[in-house]
Design a protein around this motif. Structure first.
Motif, PDB file in Angstrom:
ATOM      1  N   THR A 177       9.314 -18.701 -19.322  1.00  0.00           N
ATOM      2  CA  THR A 177       8.273 -17.594 -18.730  1.00  0.00           C
ATOM      3  C   THR A 177       7.126 -18.346 -18.623  1.00  0.00           C
ATOM      4  O   THR A 177       6.705 -19.307 -19.266  1.00  0.00           O
ATOM      5  N   ALA A 186       8.894 -14.759 -14.795  1.00  0.00           N
ATOM      6  CA  ALA A 186       9.417 -13.780 -15.437  1.00  0.00           C
ATOM      7  C   ALA A 186      10.943 -14.145 -15.949  1.00  0.00           C
ATOM      8  O   ALA A 186      11.377 -15.008 -15.347  1.00  0.00           O
ATOM      9  N   GLN A 245       5.837  -7.661 -13.418  1.00  0.00           N
ATOM     10  CA  GLN A 245       7.453  -8.543 -13.355  1.00  0.00           C
ATOM     11  C   GLN A 245       7.765  -9.186 -14.744  1.00  0.00           C
ATOM     12  O   GLN A 245       8.853  -9.036 -15.243  1.00  0.00           O
ATOM     13  N   LEU A 246       6.565  -9.553 -15.441  1.00  0.00           N
ATOM     14  CA  LEU A 246       6.928 -10.225 -16.709  1.00  0.00           C
ATOM     15  C   LEU A 246       7.398  -9.154 -17.877  1.00  0.00           C
ATOM     16  O   LEU A 246       8.236  -9.314 -18.561  1.00  0.00           O
TER      17      LEU A 246
END
Length: 416
Positions: free
Chosen positions: A301, A322, A368-369
């Motif tokens: 990530t 992500a 999104q993360l």
């Protein structure tokens, strides 16, 4: 379209880079693409998953062919090995979806055909970039030598991005503790593909899950018998074991992956012995076939404070990354690039356009993360036993796993 013509350098000629180059070129900007690889990129047949609306939007812009090879999955089948030994395991619920199943190579080729050969320079690694003058130009160095000045530089150079390091030197890739084993099995080695038609399968095992789906074969072949089963399994791999996992059959250690055809046979055999008892018979026959080609990839990530510094921007995996469960994948890069072209077309004030684009892409990347982290918890670290769940249990579990409250989204709940 504005009358403001920019000199644009795009660093990286893969999906995000090609999308940016084509979209910006169509707005009238002068574009040059620098790709470090000496020739055209190769996807080795790997499959990718994309939301149907994203593909349709890109086709509507003529960024992708209307007849792009691929299949439509209308259901996501959640299953697990059952005590009764059922061939497909037990599936309490198949979620309705609209997903396109594609090959990376076909997607790339569709984009690349829209970029004139004269606009891309292969074997040209960018080694430095810096703002000059009043900060409205960026000077590039290629192989250590000056390569010109540009009004805008878009770094689409992947998850080990030079541009990200120059723009945000404190940013570091974070290993998630998850790696993936991927497999490609030609359809001709299967006696029955009926369970795979129109479906994406998520098959649970105690430490994560597998995915199985059909993609076109070589050259975009879509006829029965010519297709390929693309499958993968997520593995919990401690950081201390990553070096061994990512060493290829020549003894070379890759940073984050081992490509198809280079995974040592003994490593595949160890993983097969570990995984085989957890798969329903139908899927075990696919994953354990000796006709598979395999690849390995570690999952990382990346969190960033933004997507822009001055006249430098990031796109695709050069930006935020992500966990791989949000369905964004390569299409994150395409949407970054298209949004950038749209922002620049809306005004002659380049810096204002870049600032607005940066705010939007940063907010989307952070969302999104957060979603990816939540899904990683639900699908890897605390995955329930699908075979023991009712349909109502599974629907409730997935609703809670794949949606965020207003405090995260800034609005009503949004589905994954």
């Amino acid at each position: 379209m504005t009358s403001n013509t920019l000199r644009v350098a795009v660093v990286g000629g893969s999906i995000a880079g090609c999308t940016a180059a084509v979209a910006l070129r169509r707005q009238g900007h002068a574009v040059r693409v620098f790709e470090r690889s000496p020739g055209g990129l190769v996807g080795r047949g790997a499959g990718i998953i994309a939301p149907e609306p994203v593909i349709e939007a890109m086709q509507g812009r003529d960024l992708l062919d209307a007849d792009l090879p691929g299949f439509r999955a209308e259901r996501l089948v959640n299953s697990a090995r059952a005590d009764d030994g059922g061939r497909l395991g037990r599936s309490p619920w198949a979620a309705p979806v609209a997903i396109r199943l594609l090959r990376w190579q076909d997607l790339y080729a569709s984009l690349r055909r829209r970029l004139p050969d004269a606009d891309i320079e292969y074997g040209r690694p960018v080694t430095d970039a810096r703002h000059v003058g009043d900060g409205r130009e960026v000077e590039l160095a290629v192989d250590g030598s000056p390569a010109g000045r540009f009004d805008l530089v878009v770094f689409a150079d992947g998850y080990r991005s030079l541009g990200r390091g120059l723009m945000f030197p404190g940013a570091r890739l974070e290993y998630t503790g998850i790696a993936g084993l991927r497999g490609l099995l030609p359809e001709r080695y299967l006696t029955d593909t009926a369970p795979l038609e129109g479906a994406l399968h998520r098959v649970r095992y105690p430490e994560g899950h597998f995915v199985f789906y059909l993609v076109p074969g070589e050259g975009g072949a879509m006829a029965p018998g010519e297709r390929v089963v693309n499958w993968g399994v997520y593995l919990r791999v401690p950081a201390a074991e990553l070096d061994d996992l990512l060493t290829d059959d020549a003894g070379e250690r890759g940073f984050g992956s081992v490509p198809f055809g280079a995974v040592p046979r003994d490593r595949v055999e160890r993983l097969r012995r570990f995984l085989a008892p957890h798969l329903p018979p139908y899927f075990a026959d696919i994953a354990l076939s000796g006709h598979n080609s395999h690849a390995l990839q570690a999952m990382f990530t990346m969190t960033l404070p933004g997507y822009r510094r001055g006249r430098m921007c990031l796109a695709g995996d050069a930006g935020m990354i992500a966990p791989p469960f949000t369905g964004s994948g390569v299409f994150k890069g395409m949407t970054n690039a298209v949004a950038l072209a749209d922002a620049l077309a809306a005004t002659d004030d380049t810096d204002a356009a870049l600032a607005g684009w940066d705010r939007e892409q940063t907010a989307t990347g952070l969302s999104q993360l957060r979603l990816g982290e939540r899904l990683a918890d639900a699908l890897i670290w605390h995955i329930p036993d699908f075979a023991a769940m009712s349909e109502a249990d599974m629907v409730d579990w997935w609703e809670r796993a794949s949606k965020f409250p207003e405090a995260v989204w800034g609005g009503g709940d949004r589905p994954a």
